[in-house]
Design a protein around this motif. Structure first.
Motif, PDB file in Angstrom:
ATOM      1  N   SER A  66       9.767   5.599   4.883  1.00 40.16           N
ATOM      2  CA  SER A  66       8.453   5.561   4.114  1.00 40.16           C
ATOM      3  C   SER A  66       7.504   6.953   4.446  1.00 40.16           C
ATOM      4  CB  SER A  66       7.695   4.561   4.193  1.00 40.16           C
ATOM      5  OG  SER A  66       7.334   4.284   5.728  1.00 40.16           O
ATOM      6  N   THR A 102       6.120  -4.131   4.351  1.00 41.36           N
ATOM      7  CA  THR A 102       7.147  -4.030   5.318  1.00 41.36           C
ATOM      8  C   THR A 102       6.347  -3.574   6.662  1.00 41.36           C
ATOM      9  OG1 THR A 102       8.615  -3.282   3.918  1.00 41.36           O
ATOM     10  CG2 THR A 102       8.960  -2.442   6.198  1.00 41.36           C
ATOM     11  N   GLY A 148       4.523  -5.998  -1.134  1.00 37.59           N
ATOM     12  CA  GLY A 148       5.181  -5.043  -1.903  1.00 37.59           C
ATOM     13  C   GLY A 148       5.315  -3.695  -0.915  1.00 37.59           C
ATOM     14  N   LEU A 149       4.489  -2.715  -1.430  1.00 37.89           N
ATOM     15  CA  LEU A 149       4.255  -1.398  -0.897  1.00 37.89           C
ATOM     16  C   LEU A 149       3.823  -1.620   0.612  1.00 37.89           C
ATOM     17  CD1 LEU A 149       3.978   1.671  -1.696  1.00 37.89           C
ATOM     18  CD2 LEU A 149       1.488   1.006  -2.075  1.00 37.89           C
TER      19      LEU A 149
END
Lengths: 249, 763
Positions: free
Chosen positions: B584, B461, B457-458
């Protein structure tokens, strides 16, 4: 005949009733906390509540809170929860606190994940949930130091102005807050929180702070023609049955 | 007046120009580097001569330069006047022109030469070419040796000969332990010392002891030192109570408004066993050292060192032969390192455990071969194999999220292996001219394994982006140096040096991968409070340096001397940083001017230039009143990023030290004024903050005889509140895993007045 009269009166009331005459109405709410450290994702509370404009009270505040430290795509209101985003959302279904604040001209309410307000460590004082006590406790979870004792609670604290549809002032926005002590919102012993420096003396534990809040009225359904037809049919049926009862005597 | 080249000190057989000499105040060696410089403990011919018992020829002349004119060597005597009350070995370097100190923890400051710091320098401890094993460089190289154990310090600040450099662009610092001592033939020698010190500011205290046994061929020396300190205090309150109110939460350990949070150290222990064996012109040395630190706070980092264990084995051999001499070094170091937060940052522990382990194996082989009487040919190679794992265990009791449920791999199976070879020729062409020419090449292989975050998740990427690329890389770097010295007479020397030097990026510049702010904030080598992301595409830095030095003095250097050194360096591919533009990192990251930001390393270009001036003059030399000497040192450096026009980070503004020294019998006393001008050239990309100018007064006195030594000093005697331009951002308290809680724009203040005392007894 009495029965018919009662029936007619009730029917008339039902037919004429609309929201303009109601003191309780249902609203949708979206509160946003900006999260500088988890961009592009923010924390959102998306939910609804009932508001009594006469007593200025909030009831049935419930909704979902996003966890900005999960997933990778931000919430998109047009596609709804988990439409575009892939964040985890917590259900906050227990409105346990609410109060009226005359100085700010509106009503606060908080809805919790658990049926309990126990959220923050109480070793630094405070009531275990309020944003101020969370700041004082450094955001540490309730039950610290035992991780097993952490109930994993979360809440969103929202504010409804006297006229719910008016845009919030900055002073009102500054008082919005959330806390997330559940699995996806915790770092070490610190819960993820969102508060403002102006409102509570500090930004949240991941630097998050309240950004905006939008309240909209829940759409009231307008009765369709067939509804009236059914109503008339029902009335006719009731009148008929009443007449049958009278005749049978 | 004979002139002696640096040359092989042969055993019982001397080349006409390569005789061993005992350097007295009147020997002039027309040399640039001494033969054995590749063995730092034995870089000085006289030392080797003494250690190997080679007959010493005393010749009148000036002292030899074991480093180029632009560099400096600090003698054991000068070191001893400072080392007893100093916690950090890096502080011993402050008297070197052109050298400044970037602040860090109590024993972990990072030296900088002409604005180039840390891994841009080649820093060696007892010949070991080490590297830090920490995303904040907390276990810096010089933190591995206690000041009381230091016997010599050499700094090549201008042009570093290729035999002393490699994989560095800013110079070389060689710190060595006290040389081994041997007994006279047929006798035994037992010696030892025990000492203690106390520093009033922070109640720092410690003790050290050493014991030695030696015959004429064997020498054993064991030494141990302990130190600890509470937080130090600035001269005055530097925290504004209202600004810091949110930080000074009830949940955190209280600190006063003048107290520098997270600046304490405890459980710092150094132990070392040094063995030496000599026979017939051969010297073997084996050093085993262990260092552990229980806790060391870092006021300009977001974490603190909660444990550090270092073990090193170091073998050195020096052999003197008819044909020249040979130096061999082999070492191995293992480091276990742990970080977390002090209670001034987090009430709860563990808050965010971070672990790293590294292993460094290295060595070198150098042969020095005199030929045609006037030339010395040095050839050799060295290697360094560095392995690193850096991982952050999850904190238990949580579900998937920011810090659960897997290890966060910051650098997994990190590797940086270097092999280099070099050749160098020193030539004495005439009485007046000496040159040194050298070339070297280094091959650097770096690699790292695939990574993961605490959870999917966090982190996914960034992890996917990193893992999709190839991490392995190879650089082949080429360096050359050319140096000429002109000595027209016995009162002046001039030196011109040109060099091309290369440095490949470090593991911590290449491989940290996460743009999540909390993770990126943990990767910071410079103490500016910002978050850093690595860049696997970095190219090696290539520096071209021109350095000119002049040295004027009276014939015997007994009255006065003055030295000037000017330099200009262009660095291609200079590794600077740019604002992160990933989603991000947030849209505001590129424009923010008043907060901490997320940066990514990127190759740019840089220009650095400056001037070092140093001088001394004996004011009076009276047998009864002692010797009074005035000393001064002035340094100036400018550093610019020529690609962006920005200033380089952590560049010391114009500064000077002015000292009045008095010596009488066993007493040495100093009154020192340190002056630093305001820092206005700041790095915009890092939101570096300016600092005001200041002046400090330090008073020191020291008495020593054969059996004891007493040191007294009063640092910052006027109790001046000041902020070192190289102090970094103050991050010493408050929840530090996030970019917005700790107030931005406050620098780490310097230490307020401190009275220090140290007593050492010898036997």
């Amino acid at each position: 005949m009495n029965t018919i009269n009662k029936l007619l009166a009730t029917t008339a009331f039902l037919a004429l009733s609309n929201s303009a005459f109601a003191t309780v109405a249902t609203y949708n709410i979206t509160t946003t906390w900006f999260e500088p450290d988890t961009q592009p994702k923010n924390t959102y509370f998306v939910g609804s509540f009932n508001y009594d404009s006469t007593t200025k009270t909030i009831t049935s505040l419930a909704g979902k809170l996003s966890e900005a430290m999960t997933g990778s795509v931000n919430y998109n209101a047009s596609t709804g929860i988990n439409g575009a985003d892939n964040m985890t959302w917590l259900s906050l279904n227990y409105q346990l606190v609410s109060w009226y604040d005359a100085s700010l001209g509106g009503t606060f309410a908080a809805t919790f994940k658990n049926n309990s307000t126990n959220t923050f460590w109480t070793g630094a004082g405070g009531n275990g949930w309020s944003p101020a006590s969370g700041v004082a406790a450094g955001g540490i979870y309730y039950g610290f130091p035992s991780a097993g004792a952490n109930p994993g609670n979360a809440y969103a604290l929202i504010f409804v102005p006297d006229n719910p549809l008016t845009v919030l002032t900055q002073a009102q926005i500054n008082k919005l807050a959330y806390a997330d002590c559940s699995a996806g919102g915790i770092m070490g012993a610190s819960c993820m929180t969102g508060t403002s420096a102006s409102g509570y003396g500090s930004v949240g534990t991941m630097s998050g702070y309240p950004l905006s809040q939008v309240i909209s009225m829940t759409t009231v359904p307008v009765p369709e023609p067939e509804t009236y037809a059914m109503l008339l049919l029902g009335l006719a049926f009731m009148g008929l049955s009443s007449r049958q009862k009278t005749l049978s005597r | 007046m004979p002139r002696l080249s640096s040359g092989a000190v042969t055993h019982m057989k001397t080349h006409s120009k390569y005789q061993p000499v005992k350097l007295s105040a009147s020997v002039q060696l027309s040399v640039i580097f001494l033969t054995l410089a590749s063995s730092p403990s034995y870089a000085d011919t006289a030392e080797v001569s003494a250690a190997l018992d080679i007959p010493v020829v005393e010749v009148e002349g000036v002292r030899a330069h074991s480093v180029p004119l632009s560099g400096k060597e600090i003698s054991e005597r000068d070191i001893k006047t400072r080392s007893s009350t100093t916690l950090d070995t890096t502080r011993l370097l402050e008297d070197i022109p052109g050298l400044t100190v970037n602040e860090a923890g109590a024993i972990s400051a990072l030296p900088a030469i002409h604005g180039l710091a840390d891994e841009r320098l080649k820093i060696q401890v007892d010949g070991m070419d080490l590297s830090a094993a920490c995303p904040n460089h907390m276990n810096s190289i010089l933190s591995y040796i206690n000041p009381v154990k230091v016997g010599s310090v050499k700094a090549f600040t201008g042009i570093t000969p290729v035999s002393e450099g490699g994989d560095s662009i800013g110079g070389t610092i060689q710190v060595s332990s006290l040389s081994p001592v041997f007994a006279e033939v047929g006798k035994q020698l037992i010696n030892g010392s025990v000492g203690t010190f106390y520093r009033s500011n922070g109640y720092a205290h410690g003790w050290n002891a050493s014991a030695g046994f030696a015959t004429d061929q064997l020498s054993f020396q064991y030494s141990e030192s302990h130190l600890s300190s509470s937080n130090y205090r600035a001269a005055k309150n530097f925290k504004d109570a209202s600004t810091w109110a949110p930080v000074l939460r009830n949940g955190l350990e209280k600190t006063d408004l003048d107290e520098v949070g997270s600046s304490s150290i405890s459980g710092s222990v150094n132990k070392s066993l040094d063995m030496a064996f000599k026979r017939d012109g051969h010297l073997f040395q084996l050093g085993i050292s262990q260092q552990s630190v229980g806790f060391e706070g870092f006021p300009n980092q977001r974490m603190d060192m909660t444990n550090n264990e270092n073990t090193s084995f170091n073998f050195r051999y020096t052999g003197l032969f008819d044909w020249g001499d040979l130096n061999l070094k082999l070492f191995r170091q293992r480091v276990k390192h742990a970080m977390d937060m002090s209670y001034e940052r987090s009430y709860a522990m563990p808050a965010m455990p971070m672990l790293s382990e590294s292993q460094t194996e290295g060595g070198s082989l150098t042969a020095s071969l005199p030929f045609l009487n006037d030339h010395l040919f040095k050839v050799g190679g060295d290697f360094k194999l560095y392995k690193l794992d850096d991982w952050w265990p999850p904190v238990q009791g949580m579900g998937p999220g920011a810090m659960c449920c897997n290890n966060f791999w910051n650098v997994r199976n990190g590797k940086r292996d270097r092999v280099g070879i070099f050749a160098e020729v020193e030539s004495n062409w005439t009485e007046d001219w000496v040159t040194s020419l050298g070339v070297r090449t280094d091959m650097i292989n770096a690699d790292a394994g695939k990574v993961q975050g605490y959870s999917a998740g966090l982190y996914q990427t960034d992890a996917n982006t990193f893992n999709a690329k190839s991490q392995g890389r190879r650089d082949q770097n080429y360096d050359w140096t050319a140096l000429a010295r002109y000595t027209p007479d016995r009162t002046q020397s001039y030196e011109l040096g040109l060099a091309r030097k290369s440095r490949s990026p470090s593991v911590y510049e290449l491989y940290p991968w996460s743009s999540f702010t909390m993770a990126a904030l943990m990767n910071n080598l410079v103490g500016d409070g910002n978050a850093y992301i690595g860049n696997m595409s970095l190219d090696p830095e290539i520096a071209h340096t021109a350095n000119i030095s002049a040295d004027w003095h009276d014939e015997n250097r007994s009255v006065w001397a003055a030295k000037a050194n000017a330099y200009l360096t262009y660095v291609d591919n200079y590794i600077d940083a740019v604002r992160c533009t990933l989603a991000s990192c947030g849209a505001a990251n590129t424009t923010k001017t008043n907060g901490f930001v997320t940066l990514q390393y990127e190759n740019h270009a840089a220009k650095l230039y400056g001037l070092d001036l140093s001088a001394y003059r004996v004011l009076a030399n009276d047998g009864q009143l002692g010797q009074w000497t005035a000393k001064s040192m002035i340094g100036y450096v400018r550093g610019e990023n020529t690609r962006t026009g920005d200033n380089l980070y952590h560049i010391m503004p114009l500064n000077g030290r002015f000292t009045l020294e008095h010596k009488l019998g066993g007493w040495t006393s100093q009154a020192e004024v340190q002056m630093v001008s305001a820092k206005t050239h700041v790095s915009a990309v890092r939101n570096e903050t300016e600092t005001d100018g200041y002046g400090l007064l330090n008073l020191r006195t020291s008495y020593s005889n054969k059996f004891m030594k007493v040191d007294l000093s009063l640092e910052n005697a006027l109790n001046k509140l000041y902020y070192s331009p190289l102090g970094g951002a103050y991050l010493g308290q408050g929840f530090s895993m996030t970019s917005g809680i700790i107030p931005w724009g406050i620098n780490v203040p310097g230490m307020g007045r401190s009275a220090n005392v140290a007593v050492t007894f010898f036997y």
